[in-house]
Design a protein around this motif. Structure first.
Motif, mmCIF file in Angstrom:
data_model
loop_
_atom_site.group_PDB
_atom_site.id
_atom_site.type_symbol
_atom_site.label_atom_id
_atom_site.label_comp_id
_atom_site.label_asym_id
_atom_site.label_seq_id
_atom_site.Cartn_x
_atom_site.Cartn_y
_atom_site.Cartn_z
ATOM 1 N N MET A 1 1.774 1.224 18.142
ATOM 2 C CA MET A 1 0.365 0.910 18.731
ATOM 3 C C MET A 1 -0.641 1.399 17.451
ATOM 4 O O MET A 1 -1.619 0.658 16.928
ATOM 5 C CB MET A 1 -0.185 1.460 19.891
ATOM 6 N N VAL A 2 -0.360 2.764 16.979
ATOM 7 C CA VAL A 2 -1.332 3.580 16.199
ATOM 8 C C VAL A 2 -1.194 2.480 14.712
ATOM 9 O O VAL A 2 -2.141 2.250 13.944
ATOM 10 C CB VAL A 2 -0.941 4.733 15.766
ATOM 11 N N THR A 3 -0.038 2.240 14.282
ATOM 12 C CA THR A 3 0.084 1.575 12.983
ATOM 13 C C THR A 3 -0.505 -0.082 13.034
ATOM 14 O O THR A 3 -0.993 -0.378 12.026
ATOM 15 C CB THR A 3 1.593 1.430 12.563
ATOM 16 N N TYR A 4 -0.212 -0.587 13.968
ATOM 17 C CA TYR A 4 -0.805 -1.859 14.471
ATOM 18 C C TYR A 4 -2.284 -1.624 14.241
ATOM 19 O O TYR A 4 -2.887 -2.695 13.403
ATOM 20 C CB TYR A 4 -0.608 -2.343 15.621
ATOM 21 N N ILE A 5 -3.036 -0.924 14.946
ATOM 22 C CA ILE A 5 -4.572 -0.988 14.836
ATOM 23 C C ILE A 5 -5.075 -0.228 13.475
ATOM 24 O O ILE A 5 -6.005 -1.142 13.019
ATOM 25 C CB ILE A 5 -4.750 0.363 15.784
ATOM 26 N N ALA A 6 -4.376 0.538 12.563
ATOM 27 C CA ALA A 6 -4.773 0.857 11.172
ATOM 28 C C ALA A 6 -4.322 -0.543 10.302
ATOM 29 O O ALA A 6 -5.191 -0.655 9.629
ATOM 30 C CB ALA A 6 -3.949 2.055 10.810
ATOM 31 N N GLN A 7 -3.619 -0.974 10.713
ATOM 32 C CA GLN A 7 -3.077 -2.069 9.689
ATOM 33 C C GLN A 7 -4.163 -3.244 9.775
ATOM 34 O O GLN A 7 -4.597 -4.059 8.980
ATOM 35 C CB GLN A 7 -1.741 -3.014 10.016
ATOM 36 N N LYS A 8 -4.569 -3.670 11.288
ATOM 37 C CA LYS A 8 -5.607 -4.794 11.376
ATOM 38 C C LYS A 8 -6.822 -4.228 10.747
ATOM 39 O O LYS A 8 -7.506 -5.071 10.145
ATOM 40 C CB LYS A 8 -5.803 -4.869 12.788
ATOM 41 N N ILE A 9 -7.242 -2.983 10.771
ATOM 42 C CA ILE A 9 -8.462 -2.434 10.106
ATOM 43 C C ILE A 9 -8.180 -2.642 8.626
ATOM 44 O O ILE A 9 -9.344 -3.474 8.084
ATOM 45 C CB ILE A 9 -8.779 -1.049 10.747
ATOM 46 N N MET A 10 -7.132 -2.218 8.127
ATOM 47 C CA MET A 10 -6.845 -2.319 6.724
ATOM 48 C C MET A 10 -7.028 -3.818 6.228
ATOM 49 O O MET A 10 -7.725 -4.178 5.241
ATOM 50 C CB MET A 10 -5.749 -1.763 6.132
ATOM 51 N N ASP A 11 -6.280 -4.625 7.080
ATOM 52 C CA ASP A 11 -6.275 -6.178 6.698
ATOM 53 C C ASP A 11 -7.782 -6.543 6.499
ATOM 54 O O ASP A 11 -8.161 -7.422 5.711
ATOM 55 C CB ASP A 11 -5.598 -6.878 7.801
ATOM 56 N N ALA A 12 -8.466 -6.211 7.619
ATOM 57 C CA ALA A 12 -9.869 -6.662 7.880
ATOM 58 C C ALA A 12 -10.775 -6.455 6.620
ATOM 59 O O ALA A 12 -11.402 -7.168 5.772
ATOM 60 C CB ALA A 12 -10.538 -6.112 8.877
ATOM 61 N N LYS A 13 -10.475 -5.023 6.039
ATOM 62 C CA LYS A 13 -11.158 -4.636 4.634
ATOM 63 C C LYS A 13 -10.864 -5.619 3.472
ATOM 64 O O LYS A 13 -11.703 -5.929 2.876
ATOM 65 C CB LYS A 13 -11.084 -3.256 4.527
ATOM 66 N N ASP A 14 -9.495 -5.722 3.451
ATOM 67 C CA ASP A 14 -8.814 -6.326 2.345
ATOM 68 C C ASP A 14 -9.557 -7.896 2.272
ATOM 69 O O ASP A 14 -9.893 -8.475 1.126
ATOM 70 C CB ASP A 14 -7.190 -6.316 2.293
ATOM 71 N N ALA A 15 -9.804 -8.325 3.300
ATOM 72 C CA ALA A 15 -10.329 -9.773 3.642
ATOM 73 C C ALA A 15 -11.471 -9.821 3.525
ATOM 74 O O ALA A 15 -11.993 -10.879 3.042
ATOM 75 C CB ALA A 15 -9.582 -10.517 5.098
ATOM 76 N N GLY A 16 -12.280 -8.901 4.035
ATOM 77 C CA GLY A 16 -13.853 -9.165 3.950
ATOM 78 C C GLY A 16 -14.549 -8.109 3.582
ATOM 79 O O GLY A 16 -16.036 -8.100 3.843
ATOM 80 N N GLY A 17 -14.018 -7.132 2.948
ATOM 81 C CA GLY A 17 -14.721 -5.791 2.419
ATOM 82 C C GLY A 17 -15.101 -4.658 3.577
ATOM 83 O O GLY A 17 -14.481 -5.017 4.586
ATOM 84 N N THR A 18 -15.566 -3.576 2.996
ATOM 85 C CA THR A 18 -15.921 -2.625 3.628
ATOM 86 C C THR A 18 -16.582 -2.799 5.247
ATOM 87 O O THR A 18 -15.983 -2.465 6.186
ATOM 88 C CB THR A 18 -16.688 -1.496 2.925
ATOM 89 N N SER A 19 -17.509 -3.740 5.287
ATOM 90 C CA SER A 19 -18.271 -3.909 6.357
ATOM 91 C C SER A 19 -17.363 -4.686 7.411
ATOM 92 O O SER A 19 -17.488 -4.498 8.538
ATOM 93 C CB SER A 19 -19.737 -4.843 6.004
ATOM 94 N N ALA A 20 -16.400 -5.372 7.043
ATOM 95 C CA ALA A 20 -15.505 -6.104 7.891
ATOM 96 C C ALA A 20 -14.508 -4.990 8.254
ATOM 97 O O ALA A 20 -14.262 -5.000 9.660
ATOM 98 C CB ALA A 20 -14.716 -7.238 7.144
#
Length: 61
Positions: A1-20
């Motif tokens: 679960m930890v890696t899943y959450i972290a990956q989702k946050i990293m994917d959001a930043k990669d796709a939409g920037g720091t604010s995402a």
């Protein structure tokens, strides 16, 4: 679960920037209800984000 959450946050930043990334972080850890659900993972997620260079996504209240 930890890696899943972290990956989702990293994917959001990669796709939409720091604010995402910050918005996704808040979506997991941003309220009292969410803290009940995901709070036990927060410190481990923070370690992954910091280690992988995504520390700017961590939102402190």
């Amino acid at each position: 679960m930890v890696t899943y959450i972290a990956q989702k946050i990293m994917d959001a930043k990669d796709a939409g920037g720091t604010s995402a990334g910050q918005a996704k972080y808040s979506a997991y850890f941003g309220s009292a209800i969410l803290q009940i659900l995901y709070g036990k993972y927060q410190s481990a997620v923070n370690v992954i984000l910091t280690t992988d260079g995504y520390a700017d996504c961590i939102v402190t209240v």
